[in-house]
Design an enzyme around this catalytic site. Sequence first.
Site, PDB file in Angstrom:
ATOM      1  N   THR A 149       0.814  -1.216   0.000  1.00  0.00           N
ATOM      2  CA  THR A 149       0.000   0.000   0.000  1.00  0.00           C
ATOM      3  C   THR A 149       0.847   1.264   0.000  1.00  0.00           C
ATOM      4  OG1 THR A 149      -1.840  -1.093   1.126  1.00  0.00           O
ATOM      5  CG2 THR A 149      -1.712   1.309   1.320  1.00  0.00           C
ATOM      6  N   CYS A 150       1.811   1.351   0.900  1.00  0.00           N
ATOM      7  CA  CYS A 150       2.570   2.592   1.071  1.00  0.00           C
ATOM      8  C   CYS A 150       3.198   3.067  -0.220  1.00  0.00           C
ATOM      9  CB  CYS A 150       3.643   2.392   2.147  1.00  0.00           C
ATOM     10  SG  CYS A 150       4.714   3.831   2.354  1.00  0.00           S
TER      11      CYS A 150
ATOM     12  N   CYS B 160       1.495   6.131   1.121  1.00  0.00           N
ATOM     13  CA  CYS B 160       2.428   7.184   1.549  1.00  0.00           C
ATOM     14  C   CYS B 160       3.149   7.886   0.401  1.00  0.00           C
ATOM     15  CB  CYS B 160       3.502   6.592   2.471  1.00  0.00           C
ATOM     16  SG  CYS B 160       2.922   5.379   3.656  1.00  0.00           S
TER      17      CYS B 160
ATOM     18  N   LYS C 235       0.787   9.697  -2.218  1.00  0.00           N
ATOM     19  CA  LYS C 235       0.101  10.730  -1.426  1.00  0.00           C
ATOM     20  C   LYS C 235       1.014  11.919  -1.163  1.00  0.00           C
ATOM     21  CE  LYS C 235       0.659  10.658   2.696  1.00  0.00           C
ATOM     22  NZ  LYS C 235      -0.146   9.947   3.675  1.00  0.00           N
TER      23      LYS C 235
ATOM     24  N   TYR D 258      -7.583  10.378   8.363  1.00  0.00           N
ATOM     25  CA  TYR D 258      -6.464  11.146   7.817  1.00  0.00           C
ATOM     26  C   TYR D 258      -6.361  10.934   6.315  1.00  0.00           C
ATOM     27  CZ  TYR D 258      -3.550   6.885   7.823  1.00  0.00           C
ATOM     28  OH  TYR D 258      -3.048   5.639   7.577  1.00  0.00           O
TER      29      TYR D 258
ATOM     30  N   GLU E 273      -6.408  14.069   3.828  1.00  0.00           N
ATOM     31  CA  GLU E 273      -5.235  14.266   2.965  1.00  0.00           C
ATOM     32  C   GLU E 273      -5.653  14.357   1.506  1.00  0.00           C
ATOM     33  OE1 GLU E 273      -1.746  12.058   5.608  1.00  0.00           O
ATOM     34  OE2 GLU E 273      -2.888  10.899   4.139  1.00  0.00           O
TER      35      GLU E 273
ATOM     36  N   ASP F 142      -0.599  -3.709   9.435  1.00  0.00           N
ATOM     37  CA  ASP F 142      -1.996  -3.321   9.607  1.00  0.00           C
ATOM     38  C   ASP F 142      -2.909  -4.485   9.957  1.00  0.00           C
ATOM     39  OD1 ASP F 142      -0.889  -0.988   8.789  1.00  0.00           O
ATOM     40  OD2 ASP F 142      -2.184  -0.667   7.061  1.00  0.00           O
TER      41      ASP F 142
ATOM     42  N   HIS G 135      16.059  30.795  14.535  1.00  0.00           N
ATOM     43  CA  HIS G 135      15.191  31.908  14.136  1.00  0.00           C
ATOM     44  C   HIS G 135      15.468  32.321  12.696  1.00  0.00           C
ATOM     45  CE1 HIS G 135      12.622  35.339  14.938  1.00  0.00           C
ATOM     46  NE2 HIS G 135      13.527  36.145  14.401  1.00  0.00           N
TER      47      HIS G 135
ATOM     48  N   GLU H 258      10.776  26.875  16.358  1.00  0.00           N
ATOM     49  CA  GLU H 258      11.314  27.551  17.539  1.00  0.00           C
ATOM     50  C   GLU H 258      10.223  27.913  18.535  1.00  0.00           C
ATOM     51  OE1 GLU H 258      12.931  31.540  17.177  1.00  0.00           O
ATOM     52  OE2 GLU H 258      11.912  31.811  15.229  1.00  0.00           O
TER      53      GLU H 258
END
Length: 504
Positions: A52-53, A58, A61, A196, A200, A320, A472, A477
Amino acid sequence: MSSYDYDLVVIGGGSGGMAAAKEAMLCGAKKVALFDFVKPTVHGTKWGLGGTCVNVGCIPKKLMHYAASMGPALHGDAPHFGWNIEVKGHDWNAMIDAVQQYVKKLNFSYRVGLRSKKVEYINALGRVEDPHTVSYVKNGETQKLSTKYILIAVGGRPNVPSEEEVPGAQQYAITSDDLFSLKTSPGKTLVVGASYIALECAGFLTELGYPTTVAVRSILLRGFDRQCAEKVGQMMQEMGTRFVRALPTRITKTTSGKFQVEFSDGLPTEEFDTILYATGRLPDTQLLNLEAVGVKLDDKGKIIATCEQSSVPSLFVVGDALSGGLELTPVAIKAGELLVRRLFAGSTVQMDYHLVPTAVFTPFEYGACGMSEEAAIEKYGQANVEVYLFEFPTLEIAAAHRAKVLSARVNEADVELSPNSLTKLVCLKSENERVLGFHFVGMNAGEITQGYSLALKLGCKKSDFDSVVGIHPTDAESFHSLAITRSSGESWVAAGGCGGGKCG
């Protein structure tokens, strides 16, 4: 000598199965076989080795999330920074070609990887006949092989309601298994679900310019931190995704080829070009004959196991299909590698399913590690939990004056996006404010969360965050200058400033 043909047979060629098979050979196994077989979707979609991934999860996607993120930057941000760019819109087929070419490259590399580790690859559907036998059909004939251990790593497939539940859904709806190689652009799309995966897909479709509606029954991202989930939904709405609190009750195809959707809760019937279901996944264990050989399954068909070992001592599971596990690719990989090290290399290290970081790749991503605010309060009590918060606009987006879509504006003055970033630490007072949960909604949340998850694994406290000097100007931060707590009653939303840090 072993009385078996193989030391290990893996059923499932996804990330967890491949990692375990290759690691087993490195750990001293003499002979390992891996079965992989992709059952096409009802629309005929199928794919190559990698699970699947790599094929329908993943990887495509994330690539489509990246492609989509270029839209607001090109249309809205670039002109504010001096770029004079003519944008002619999005070419769906060009994107799909680029994504699928990369996926096919990975498919090939996985075949090469298995061969280099001397893992035998069998492109067939493996079936467990007994605790030490796996059968499969080749050229019309049933073949059998014996093995000391069997590892189930078959993953899951999207769940679509039955014909009795939602007439037309099985016939007309697609899933994420179809979307990433869809031959024509989806057009006006209805995404059903609040997972999700649903958010997504809806997020990148919206940013690519396709009118997208999400149909949800109740809350978004069940199981995640509620404040962060609502922030994700808020930002998606401001970017143009429409949400309706109803679900389809019937889907029919019109003479023009569009799909007419009837909704619950009195919502008017509406036409869409594409219906995408993302209402959860079910383990792909139905054809494996597991219960017949004594493997105990839960009510969803997942394998009940302790330390990845099922009720049959020679049969194991990762990924899974594991009951109570985490449906995340890196979890399957890690669990598979640790398992075969115990089986073949004398290791005693178990998989730790605690404090596993994850990210939701919505337009503004959501990264999390550890407990939600709700889970922490339920376990430790409201009085023993302190929550530190800061909500602010990313510097670059604020400077570009990125705008909400018209439908998300309350009045003429309500133009610019709300602060797109939310920083949150959930802390345990009785342990010197040990950090129980790390949460961030904003740009590159996945990258930010990955690094901070190590700090949580090491038992960091809020004072440890305070002692670090931030970089920064960055969003990350913000975690090193958190001072406002929920209990203080003060507003944690920045009125201006320079992103996640202090300018003075």
